[in-house]
Design an enzyme around this catalytic site. Structure first.
Site, mmCIF file in Angstrom:
data_model
loop_
_atom_site.group_PDB
_atom_site.id
_atom_site.type_symbol
_atom_site.label_atom_id
_atom_site.label_comp_id
_atom_site.label_asym_id
_atom_site.label_seq_id
_atom_site.Cartn_x
_atom_site.Cartn_y
_atom_site.Cartn_z
ATOM 1 N N ALA A 16 0.689 -1.231 0.082
ATOM 2 C CA ALA A 16 -0.055 -0.132 0.056
ATOM 3 C C ALA A 16 0.955 1.318 -0.048
ATOM 4 O O ALA A 16 1.202 1.766 1.101
ATOM 5 C CB ALA A 16 -1.114 0.101 1.262
ATOM 6 N N SER A 52 3.322 8.611 -9.459
ATOM 7 C CA SER A 52 4.616 8.363 -9.604
ATOM 8 C C SER A 52 5.483 8.930 -8.616
ATOM 9 O O SER A 52 6.729 8.805 -8.175
ATOM 10 C CB SER A 52 4.855 9.052 -10.768
ATOM 11 O OG SER A 52 4.505 8.273 -11.931
ATOM 12 N N THR A 106 -3.387 -3.369 -5.412
ATOM 13 C CA THR A 106 -3.551 -4.884 -5.794
ATOM 14 C C THR A 106 -3.913 -5.770 -4.804
ATOM 15 O O THR A 106 -3.262 -5.767 -3.673
ATOM 16 C CB THR A 106 -2.569 -5.280 -6.755
ATOM 17 O OG1 THR A 106 -2.315 -4.291 -7.791
ATOM 18 C CG2 THR A 106 -2.623 -6.750 -7.372
ATOM 19 N N GLN A 126 -3.642 -6.998 -35.174
ATOM 20 C CA GLN A 126 -3.653 -6.786 -36.423
ATOM 21 C C GLN A 126 -3.446 -7.933 -37.451
ATOM 22 O O GLN A 126 -4.227 -8.233 -38.536
ATOM 23 C CB GLN A 126 -2.601 -5.912 -36.751
ATOM 24 C CG GLN A 126 -2.562 -4.967 -37.921
ATOM 25 C CD GLN A 126 -3.767 -4.006 -38.092
ATOM 26 O OE1 GLN A 126 -4.192 -3.463 -37.269
ATOM 27 N NE2 GLN A 126 -4.025 -3.559 -39.415
ATOM 28 N N GLY A 161 -10.182 -8.928 -38.107
ATOM 29 C CA GLY A 161 -11.678 -8.768 -37.272
ATOM 30 C C GLY A 161 -11.549 -9.666 -36.245
ATOM 31 O O GLY A 161 -12.379 -9.444 -35.130
ATOM 32 N N GLU A 207 3.962 -0.636 -10.869
ATOM 33 C CA GLU A 207 5.411 -0.629 -10.527
ATOM 34 C C GLU A 207 6.294 0.259 -11.316
ATOM 35 O O GLU A 207 7.402 -0.242 -11.613
ATOM 36 C CB GLU A 207 5.979 -2.288 -10.591
ATOM 37 C CG GLU A 207 4.896 -2.838 -9.891
ATOM 38 C CD GLU A 207 5.400 -4.487 -9.361
ATOM 39 O OE1 GLU A 207 6.536 -4.669 -9.628
ATOM 40 O OE2 GLU A 207 4.503 -5.163 -8.665
ATOM 41 N N THR A 265 5.831 3.672 -14.225
ATOM 42 C CA THR A 265 5.345 3.746 -15.460
ATOM 43 C C THR A 265 6.647 4.079 -16.293
ATOM 44 O O THR A 265 7.846 4.139 -15.696
ATOM 45 C CB THR A 265 4.799 5.347 -15.587
ATOM 46 O OG1 THR A 265 5.581 6.145 -15.501
ATOM 47 C CG2 THR A 265 3.355 5.422 -14.904
ATOM 48 N N SER A 266 6.361 3.901 -17.746
ATOM 49 C CA SER A 266 7.535 3.791 -18.415
ATOM 50 C C SER A 266 8.348 5.253 -18.460
ATOM 51 O O SER A 266 9.524 5.284 -18.421
ATOM 52 C CB SER A 266 7.125 3.676 -20.042
ATOM 53 O OG SER A 266 6.474 2.411 -20.156
#
Ligand code: COS
Length: 384
Positions: free
Chosen positions: A123, A131, A157, A337, A341, A364, A366-367
Site C-alpha cells: 500500500a 509516480s 492490488t 492486426q 476482425g 510498478e 510507469t515507462s
C-alpha cells in the site's frame, strides 16, 4: 543462477503443465466471472507458487532471481490475472518484509505468505501520490506504544483478499519527501482499516484492485517495519526494483505467447488463395515481434543474473522493465492486426490480452519513471 538444473527443470515442467492444462482453458470464464476459482488457488498453493521468492527457512522455494524470471516466463503463457493471485506474495507484498523486516516480523508472517495462507498487499500509492511516491500523505502518529494511521491508499492490488498490508506512511510530519516515510505491517482485521469496493478495470478481470482507508487505525509500535522510522521510502524503492524485473519477465512470457498465436493463426488463415503468413507484410510483424521478445528476454536474464551475483543493476532493471513492457504492448497490437476482425472480437482471446498488458507500462513504475531512473543512474555514474 540455476542451483540444480534437474530439480529446476521439474519445477518449470509442472508450472508449464499447470498453465497449459489448467489455466489457459479457464481464461475466458475467469474474465467473465471476474474471479479465479478457489480450487485453482489451492493448486497454486500446492505448487508452492505463493512462496517462490521466499527463502526455504520460511517454507518458500527460495528461488534465485534467474530461476524466478524463468517461472515468470511460463506464467506469461496465461492471463496475467492468474499470476496476480499470488504475485503480491512473491513480489511487492513480501519483499519489504524480507529485505528490511526484523527477525520476529519475518518469523511471524513469511511462513504464512509462503504457504498462501494469507495474501499480502503493498500500500504505497495514494490519490495524490502516484509516480511521486515520496510525497505521500498518509500519516502515522506515534502515541505511546502504538502508531495511529490516517489516510487513503489507491489502486491497491489484492486489497480485497489481503490479510496483511505493507503500508507506507509519513511518521515525520515536518517532511514532504520520502525521508519522513516509514513502512508498517498492518493486519487486515485491524480496527480503523477498511477496504473499498473493487474498481472496474480495463483488463485482468479476476484480479482485484481497491482503495484501502485508514481512519484512526491503531497498530502496535512493533508493526513498524524493521523497527526504524524514516526507512520506508528506501524499502519501497528496493522492493520496486525487484518487482520491476519480475514484471519485465512476465511481459516476455506474454510476448512469446502472442507471437506463438500470431504464427499459428497466420499459417492457418487463408486470403488471396494463400496462408496469410506467406505475405511479407505479415512476416514483418512476426519478425519484429520475435526480435523484441528475444531482446526483452536477454535483458531480463542479464539483469537477473547480475542480481544473483550480488549487484543491484537499478539502471538495467529499469531498462528491462521499460523495454519489455513497451514491447509487449506493440506485440499485442500487432497480434490484433494479424488476427484482423478475429482479433477484435473476444472469441480468440487476443483483444483480452491486448487490454491485460496495458497496465504493465503503468504499474510498478510507469515507462516515464523508468526513463527517469535510467537517466538518473547514467548521470550519477558520469558525475562520479
Ligand atoms: N534503491 C535504494 N534506495 C533508493 C533507490 C533504490 N532503487 N532509489 C532511490 N533510493 C533512495 C535514494 O538513494 C535517496 O536516499 P538518500 O536521500 O539517502 O540519498 C532516497 O531514496 C530518495 O531518492 P530520490 O531523490 O531519487 O527520490 P525521488 O523522490 O526523486 O523519487 C522516483 C525517485 C521517481 C524514481 C520514485 O519516486 C519512483 O520510483 N516513483 C514511482 C513509484 C512507483 O513505481 N509506483 C508504483 C506503485 S506500486 S504498483
Amino acid at each position: 543462477m540455476i542451483r540444480d538444473p534437474a530439480v529446476f527443470e521439474q519445477l518449470i515442467d509442472s508450472v508449464r503443465r499447470f498453465v497449459q492444462t489448467d489455466l489457459v482453458p479457464l481464461e475466458a470464464r475467469v474474465a467473465e466471472e471476474d474471479r479465479v476459482p478457489p480450487d485453482i488457488v489451492q493448486q497454486m498453493r500446492d505448487l508452492g507458487l505463493f512462496g517462490i521468492s521466499i527463502p526455504e527457512e520460511y517454507g518458500g522455494l527460495g528461488l534465485t532471481m534467474e530461476e524466478e524470471v524463468y517461472v515468470a516466463f511460463e506464467l506469461g503463457g496465461t492471463s496475467p490475472a492468474f499470476r496476480s493471485v499470488f504475485g503480491t506474495n512473491v513480489g511487492i507484498g513480501s519483499q519489504g518484509l524480507l529485505m528490511d523486516g526484523t527477525p520476529e516480523q519475518k518469523a511471524r508472517y513469511l511462513p504464512k505468505l509462503a504457504s498462501g495462507e494469507i495474501i499480502s498487499s503493498f500500500a504505497l500509492t495514494e490519490p495524490e501520490a502516484g509516480s511521486d511516491a515520496g510525497s505521500l500523505r498518509t500519516s502515522a502518529r506515534r502515541e505511546g506504544d502504538s502508531y495511529v494511521l490516517n489516510g487513503t491508499k489507491r489502486f491497491i492490488t489484492n486489497a480485497p483478499s489481503a490479510g496483511l498490508f505493507t503500508v507506507y506512511a509519513r511518521t515525520d510530519a515536518n517532511t514532504a519527501d520520502g525521508s519522513g516515510v516509514s513502512a508498517f505491517l498492518v493486519e487486515a482485521n485491524t480496527p480503523g482499516l477498511s477496504v473499498g469496493k473493487p474498481e472496474k478495470k480495463m483488463g485482468q478481470q479476476g484480479s482485484h484492485v481497491s482503495d484501502v482507508i485508514f481512519d484512526d487505525c491503531r497498530v502496535p509500535a512493533d508493526a513498524l517495519l524493521g523497527g526504524e522510522e524514516g526507512q520506508g521510502f528506501k524499502t519501497a524503492m528496493k522492493v520496486l526494483d525487484r518487482g520491476r524485473l519480475h514484471m519485465a519477465a512476465l511481459s516476455v512470457g506474454v510476448s512469446q505467447r502472442l507471437l506463438d498465436m500470431m504464427v499459428s493463426y497466420s499459417t492457418e488463415r487463408r486470403q488471396f488463395k494463400k496462408a496469410i503468413a506467406e505475405f511479407q507484410l505479415i512476416q514483418a510483424m512476426l519478425a519484429d515481434s520475435h526480435t523484441e521478445t528475444y531482446a526483452s528476454r536477454c535483458m531480463v536474464l542479464d539483469a537477473a543474473r547480475r542480481r544473483d551475483s550480488g549487484q543491484n543493476p537499478v539502471r538495467d532493471i529499469a531498462a528491462a522493465k521499460y523495454f519489455a513492457t513497451e514491447a509487449v504492448g506493440r506485440i499485442a497490437d500487432r497480434a490484433v492486426q494479424v488476427f484482423g476482425g478475429a482479433g477484435y472480437i473476444s472469441d480468440y482471446g487476443v483483444e483480452r490480452l491486448y487490454r491485460d498488458v496495458r497496465i504493465f507500462r503503468i504499474y510498478e513504475g510507469t515507462s516515464q519513471i523508468q526513463q527517469l531512473v535510467i537517466a538518473k543512474e547514467l548521470l550519477r555514474a558520469a558525475a562520479r
